[in-house]
Design a protein around this motif. Structure first.
Motif, PDB file in Angstrom:
ATOM      1  N   PHE A   1      21.484  -1.608   2.820  1.00  0.00           N
ATOM      2  CA  PHE A   1      21.027  -0.223   2.944  1.00  0.00           C
ATOM      3  C   PHE A   1      19.833  -0.116   3.893  1.00  0.00           C
ATOM      4  CE2 PHE A   1      18.089   3.107   1.457  1.00  0.00           C
ATOM      5  CZ  PHE A   1      18.882   4.225   1.664  1.00  0.00           C
ATOM      6  N   TYR A   2      18.875  -1.041   3.759  1.00  0.00           N
ATOM      7  CA  TYR A   2      17.646  -0.951   4.547  1.00  0.00           C
ATOM      8  C   TYR A   2      17.867  -1.206   6.031  1.00  0.00           C
ATOM      9  CZ  TYR A   2      15.288  -1.001   0.015  1.00  0.00           C
ATOM     10  OH  TYR A   2      14.869  -0.706  -1.252  1.00  0.00           O
ATOM     11  N   SER A   3      18.924  -1.903   6.389  1.00  0.00           N
ATOM     12  CA  SER A   3      19.173  -2.137   7.803  1.00  0.00           C
ATOM     13  C   SER A   3      19.583  -0.854   8.509  1.00  0.00           C
ATOM     14  CB  SER A   3      20.243  -3.218   7.988  1.00  0.00           C
ATOM     15  OG  SER A   3      21.458  -2.840   7.363  1.00  0.00           O
ATOM     16  N   GLY A   4      19.994   0.149   7.747  1.00  0.00           N
ATOM     17  CA  GLY A   4      20.314   1.456   8.326  1.00  0.00           C
ATOM     18  C   GLY A   4      19.087   2.343   8.420  1.00  0.00           C
ATOM     19  N   THR A   5      18.373   2.496   7.300  1.00  0.00           N
ATOM     20  CA  THR A   5      17.186   3.358   7.316  1.00  0.00           C
ATOM     21  C   THR A   5      16.069   2.748   8.138  1.00  0.00           C
ATOM     22  OG1 THR A   5      16.379   2.335   5.265  1.00  0.00           O
ATOM     23  CG2 THR A   5      17.724   4.331   5.055  1.00  0.00           C
ATOM     24  N   GLY A   6      16.068   1.432   8.280  1.00  0.00           N
ATOM     25  CA  GLY A   6      14.986   0.781   9.005  1.00  0.00           C
ATOM     26  C   GLY A   6      14.986   1.052  10.485  1.00  0.00           C
TER      27      GLY A   6
ATOM     28  N   PHE B   1       0.834  -1.204   0.000  1.00  0.00           N
ATOM     29  CA  PHE B   1       0.000   0.000   0.000  1.00  0.00           C
ATOM     30  C   PHE B   1       0.871   1.256   0.000  1.00  0.00           C
ATOM     31  CE2 PHE B   1      -2.252   3.410   2.176  1.00  0.00           C
ATOM     32  CZ  PHE B   1      -3.472   3.417   1.528  1.00  0.00           C
ATOM     33  N   PHE B   2       1.978   1.204   0.733  1.00  0.00           N
ATOM     34  CA  PHE B   2       2.867   2.358   0.829  1.00  0.00           C
ATOM     35  C   PHE B   2       4.038   2.282  -0.147  1.00  0.00           C
ATOM     36  CE2 PHE B   2       0.797   2.302   5.007  1.00  0.00           C
ATOM     37  CZ  PHE B   2       0.378   3.623   5.086  1.00  0.00           C
ATOM     38  N   GLY B   3       4.009   1.326  -1.052  1.00  0.00           N
ATOM     39  CA  GLY B   3       5.089   1.216  -2.020  1.00  0.00           C
ATOM     40  C   GLY B   3       6.402   0.785  -1.407  1.00  0.00           C
ATOM     41  N   VAL B   4       6.336  -0.003  -0.329  1.00  0.00           N
ATOM     42  CA  VAL B   4       7.531  -0.477   0.363  1.00  0.00           C
ATOM     43  C   VAL B   4       7.814  -1.913  -0.059  1.00  0.00           C
ATOM     44  CG1 VAL B   4       8.542  -1.006   2.620  1.00  0.00           C
ATOM     45  CG2 VAL B   4       7.132   1.047   2.322  1.00  0.00           C
ATOM     46  N   SER B   5       9.040  -2.189  -0.466  1.00  0.00           N
ATOM     47  CA  SER B   5       9.392  -3.538  -0.895  1.00  0.00           C
ATOM     48  C   SER B   5       9.421  -4.483   0.298  1.00  0.00           C
ATOM     49  CB  SER B   5      10.759  -3.535  -1.576  1.00  0.00           C
ATOM     50  OG  SER B   5      11.780  -3.258  -0.622  1.00  0.00           O
ATOM     51  N   THR B   6       9.365  -5.771   0.003  1.00  0.00           N
ATOM     52  CA  THR B   6       9.400  -6.772   1.071  1.00  0.00           C
ATOM     53  C   THR B   6      10.697  -6.676   1.869  1.00  0.00           C
ATOM     54  OG1 THR B   6       8.019  -8.248  -0.251  1.00  0.00           O
ATOM     55  CG2 THR B   6       9.264  -9.231   1.558  1.00  0.00           C
ATOM     56  N   ARG B   7      11.811  -6.503   1.160  1.00  0.00           N
ATOM     57  CA  ARG B   7      13.106  -6.408   1.833  1.00  0.00           C
ATOM     58  C   ARG B   7      13.159  -5.198   2.755  1.00  0.00           C
ATOM     59  NH1 ARG B   7      17.414  -9.386   3.584  1.00  0.00           N
ATOM     60  NH2 ARG B   7      19.343  -8.162   3.543  1.00  0.00           N
ATOM     61  N   GLU B   8      12.684  -4.051   2.272  1.00  0.00           N
ATOM     62  CA  GLU B   8      12.691  -2.851   3.102  1.00  0.00           C
ATOM     63  C   GLU B   8      11.787  -3.028   4.319  1.00  0.00           C
ATOM     64  OE1 GLU B   8      11.900   1.994   2.787  1.00  0.00           O
ATOM     65  OE2 GLU B   8      11.431   0.692   1.087  1.00  0.00           O
ATOM     66  N   ALA B   9      10.610  -3.635   4.117  1.00  0.00           N
ATOM     67  CA  ALA B   9       9.676  -3.831   5.225  1.00  0.00           C
ATOM     68  C   ALA B   9      10.266  -4.726   6.308  1.00  0.00           C
ATOM     69  CB  ALA B   9       8.375  -4.417   4.702  1.00  0.00           C
ATOM     70  N   GLU B  10      11.041  -5.732   5.900  1.00  0.00           N
ATOM     71  CA  GLU B  10      11.641  -6.646   6.871  1.00  0.00           C
ATOM     72  C   GLU B  10      12.575  -5.919   7.830  1.00  0.00           C
ATOM     73  OE1 GLU B  10      13.545  -9.517   4.429  1.00  0.00           O
ATOM     74  OE2 GLU B  10      11.752 -10.767   4.175  1.00  0.00           O
ATOM     75  N   PHE B  11      13.245  -4.881   7.338  1.00  0.00           N
ATOM     76  CA  PHE B  11      14.212  -4.159   8.161  1.00  0.00           C
ATOM     77  C   PHE B  11      13.630  -2.891   8.794  1.00  0.00           C
ATOM     78  CE2 PHE B  11      17.213  -6.803   5.849  1.00  0.00           C
ATOM     79  CZ  PHE B  11      18.158  -7.088   6.819  1.00  0.00           C
ATOM     80  N   MET B  12      12.346  -2.632   8.565  1.00  0.00           N
ATOM     81  CA  MET B  12      11.733  -1.431   9.148  1.00  0.00           C
ATOM     82  C   MET B  12      11.327  -1.682  10.585  1.00  0.00           C
ATOM     83  SD  MET B  12       9.234   0.210   6.240  1.00  0.00           S
ATOM     84  CE  MET B  12       8.391   1.200   7.458  1.00  0.00           C
TER      85      MET B  12
END
Length: 813
Positions: free
Chosen positions: A145-150, A78-89
């Motif tokens: 990258f996502y482990s930092g922004t998450g 819904f928010f245009g977030v990839s699965t990988r990014e969501a895992e680290f959020m």
């Protein structure tokens, strides 16, 4: 009663223990329920970590806290977030995104409409348990990258601005337990300074690991029984809680100007620090007095005017007495002894939400103002002996208490004190009484209920939620529900439109949508790219007495626009335009058919329709007018202002109406070349319009009558195999676009030369040439002279709309 001042609270949303939304939160408060529960199995094994001995290493004395359901759930797509990014959020980031979206909608704003606006984001966030989990569970190879922004706190606010396209400040506040109330203070400062025009403010906290609970147990901070017993003799510690709350704030003057629904007013706020107190985490009563006093001063509110205090009230034997003494010292000043300050704490319902604690208190107060009830403060049976109740003008709300409007505004304070020493206090006041009932007609008629979602499954779920909501809110006006769904919601690819005239019909169609069944009045479809839209404005001949009267009576935007045009022409026309337009008496059509009234009347109605569609968020990509319809098209394109457009069209109508009678117009339904060939034999005739299916001739009535005779005679010729050519007289007062109007053109051009014309801001199709005019085009008085005299090339103009990709054509007349 003093005039409103401060900052308008327009909407809010929550995910709290026992409450997935604000309606459930209010029911929890109203019913006096405690939503604290045992530690869920998906967090940790409560048995493994429990020990009643606070000194037991690696153990905790409490088995209970305030938990929300499905903390890991997140609609990433819904928010245009990839699965990988969501895992680290961090789940806190996910909660902030979802709750912010809901708060914006609750404020009556479509989230997508905020893109590119000066909207700020101010979020309280102080725990980082998810980051600790990643460190323990991930190897170095998993880092990306996502482990930092998450796990970055700053990214929690920045991601909201990024996903919604917001261009105001975006920041995270960490002052521990006062974070979200300090965020409100910062947001108000930013609104006041002009850093933003709208502020999304909140706080979040999530309990993921046992580590903080073990820490707080060793510090003797937690209540072993998991009950927050604020102000009670049995108070023995606080109860942790998780959740997220977000509010939408706006400058009060802007909110009142824009007609927003205001749910509460933030009159003032203040922030300070304990300074050198008895210890880093020891409260400072004097500092608390100072911050409350300063907030009252900034709000312009006397201590005795405050009815209720939503206390910090954590339920500790040290903190509660300090706070109540400070409260009594400030709010007792000038207070009637028969009207004690009522106090309570939402922590007795949902636990201490730490960074989200302040926002929970603010939303509780806003709901209490709306429902006119102060909810019961729980777990209070024996007043704390450490508090001198008999000497303090305060009373704990041990039962729900009515809080109805009176001649005096209802006022409340909300406190939040950070364990590191940062204190905050906010003063809230009831919103002004406004008459919003006339905004949307509540009477009979049909409405469109538009729903949309990212997927077909989500659309069905949305239909189910709307159906449940209608059943749970029997007093809600159907027109308001439809209006909000259309203008205050973002619209996605999978769509449905329900034509409804009653709540029963709405429920039936919603059920059909949920069950994927066809039903009359239910239309479904998928919208990909936004279609290119053109608005078409008709010419003279389509007017009739009482035209658009129902819209004038029921739609404020339409009424204001038409009335504005009429007002501009009060000293120009010989009769008030509204009298002519809405005169339904027998014979009234004669006045409206007079071109001196018909032309400004058509313009006023066209502009009313244009502004109405624009108020609903619909804008054209191109505009086109047929003959006099070009004036409304030019105004929508920004060539002329509405007042100048009304004056110009009125003078055109006046000058043409003074011409001698005797001319008429005739539509001939035959090939244009053939009509031109025959009309060439009549020197007084001109082609007035090429409409495609018909060609309109204009000129002396006697010559046009011969054309009629010719049309009828085609089929009667001895060798003819053709049918008669159909023709129709047009209901006009003069022979427009012919030589018969030439005597008025010089004066009309001189009048038109008095105005300033801007370049079109969007594609304006010239109906004289059929070509599109862009931002480089310059219109002048000669343009309008040629436009009046030369034929309308409507067929070519529509062809131009097709060439530039317009697939939706809306006729506004």
């Amino acid at each position: 009663m003093r005039p409103p001042a401060g900052y308008a609270l327009l909407g809010y949303a929550v995910r709290f223990p026992g409450a997935a939304d604000v309606d459930e939160f209010w029911r929890l408060l109203r019913d006096g329920r405690d939503a604290v529960s045992e530690v869920p199995a998906d967090r940790w094994d409560a048995d493994e970590f429990f020990d009643p001995d606070p000194d037991a290493p690696g153990k905790m004395v409490a088995r209970r806290a305030g938990f929300i359901d499905d903390v890991a759930g997140f609609d990433a797509s819904f928010f245009g977030v990839s699965t990988r990014e969501a895992e680290f959020m961090d789940p806190q980031h996910r909660l902030m995104l979802e709750t912010t979206w809901s708060a914006v909608e609750h404020a009556g704003i479509a989230p997508s409409a905020l893109a590119g606006t000066q909207t700020g984001v101010f979020m309280g966030l102080s725990t980082h348990e998810f980051g600790g989990m990643l460190i323990r569970l991930c190897s170095l190879e998993d880092i990306d990258f996502y482990s930092g922004t998450g796990i970055s706190g700053a990214a929690g606010a920045g991601r909201i601005s990024y996903r919604l396209g917001l261009q105001g400040p975006a920041l995270v506040v960490d002052t521990a337990c006062s974070s979200s109330l300090v965020a409100i203070h910062q947001a108000c400062q930013a609104l006041n300074a002009g850093d933003c025009d709208l502020a999304l403010v909140g706080g979040v906290n999530v309990i993921l690991t046992p580590i903080p609970m073990v820490n707080f147990s060793r510090a003797r901070m937690l209540a072993p029984d998991g009950r927050c017993k604020t102000f009670d003799a049995a108070a023995d510690g606080y109860v942790r809680g998780e959740g997220c709350g977000v509010v939408v704030l706006k400058r009060i003057d802007d909110a009142m100007r824009d007609g927003d629904r205001i749910r509460a007013i933030i009159r003032g706020s203040a922030v300070n620090s304990d300074g050198a107190s008895g210890g880093l985490t020891v409260p400072n009563g004097v500092a608390q007095q100072r911050v409350i006093t300063e907030a009252l001063r900034r709000a312009g509110v006397a201590p005795g005017e405050v009815d209720y205090l939503e206390a910090h009230g954590t339920g500790t034997s040290l903190g509660d007495p300090i706070e109540v003494r400070a409260v009594g010292a400030v709010f007792g000043d000038g207070r009637d002894h028969n009207r004690p300050l009522l106090i309570g704490s939402v922590k007795t319902n949902i636990g201490h939400l730490e960074a989200a604690a302040g926002i929970a208190g603010v939303i509780k107060v806003a709901l209490a103002l709306e429902h006119e009830v102060l909810p019961q403060h729980l777990h209070f049976s024996r007043p704390s002996p450490h508090i001198p109740w008999d000497r303090l003008p305060v009373r704990v709300l041990d039962r729900a208490t009515p809080w109805a409007r009176t001649a005096r505004p209802r006022v409340a304070g909300v406190s939040a004190f950070g364990f590191s020493g940062t204190n905050a206090h906010v003063i809230l006041e009831e919103p002004p009484v406004t008459d919003s009932a006339a905004a949307i007609p509540a009477g009979g008629g049909h409405w469109i209920l538009p729903l949309s979602a990212r997927t077909p499954e989500s659309l069905a779920q949305l239909a189910s939620r709307y159906r449940d909501w209608l059943e749970a809110h029997p007093d809600a006006a159907l027109a308001d529900v439809c209006g909000t769904a259309g203008s205050a919601r973002s619209h996605f690819e999978h769509r449905a439109a329900l034509v409804v005239d009653s709540r029963g019909r709405a429920r039936r169609l919603l059920r059909a949508l949920r069950e994927d069944r066809p039903a009359p009045g239910l239309v479904r479809g998928v919208c990909g790219d936004r279609p290119k839209t053109a608005w078409l404005f008709g010419g003279q001949g389509c007017q009739f007495p009482g035209m658009a009267k129902a819209l004038f009576d029921t739609e404020p935007v339409f009424r204001e626009t038409v009335a504005r045009c009429a007002g501009v022409l009060d000293r120009v026309l010989t009769r008030p335009l509204l009298d002519v337009l809405f005169d339904a008496r027998p014979g009234s059509e004669k006045a409206l058919n007079d071109t001196a009234f018909a032309q400004p009347a058509l313009f006023a109605v066209a502009m009313g329709l244009a502004r109405l569609w624009q108020s609903w968020g619909i804008e054209p990509d191109a505009v086109l007018g047929h003959s006099v319809g070009q004036y409304a098209a030019a105004c929508v394109a920004g060539v002329l202002g509405i007042d100048d457009g009304a004056r110009l069209i009125a003078e055109r109508g006046r000058l043409f109406g003074q011409l001698p009678a005797g001319g008429r117009m005739l539509a001939v339904f035959a090939d244009a070349d053939r009509v031109e060939e025959y009309a060439a034999g009549f020197p007084g005739l001109s082609v007035a319009a090429y409409n495609g299916a018909s060609t309109v001739l204009s000129g002396p009535a006697d010559e046009l009558q011969q054309v009629v005779t010719w049309c009828a005679s085609v089929a009667s010729a001895p060798s003819s195999l053709e049918a008669a050519v159909r023709c129709e007289w047009l209901d006009t007062s003069h022979a427009f676009h012919s030589a018969l109007i030439d005597p008025a053109l010089d004066e009309f051009e001189r009048f038109a030369d008095n105005f300033e014309y801007s370049s079109p801001r969007l594609v304006l199709v010239c109906n004289r040439t059929g070509e599109g005019l862009g931002r480089q085009a310059r219109l002048d008085a000669q343009y309008w002279r040629r436009h009046a005299r030369q034929p309308v090339r409507f067929a070519d103009s529509v062809g131009t709309l097709a060439q530039i990709g317009c697939t939706v054509l809306m006729e506004l007349q």
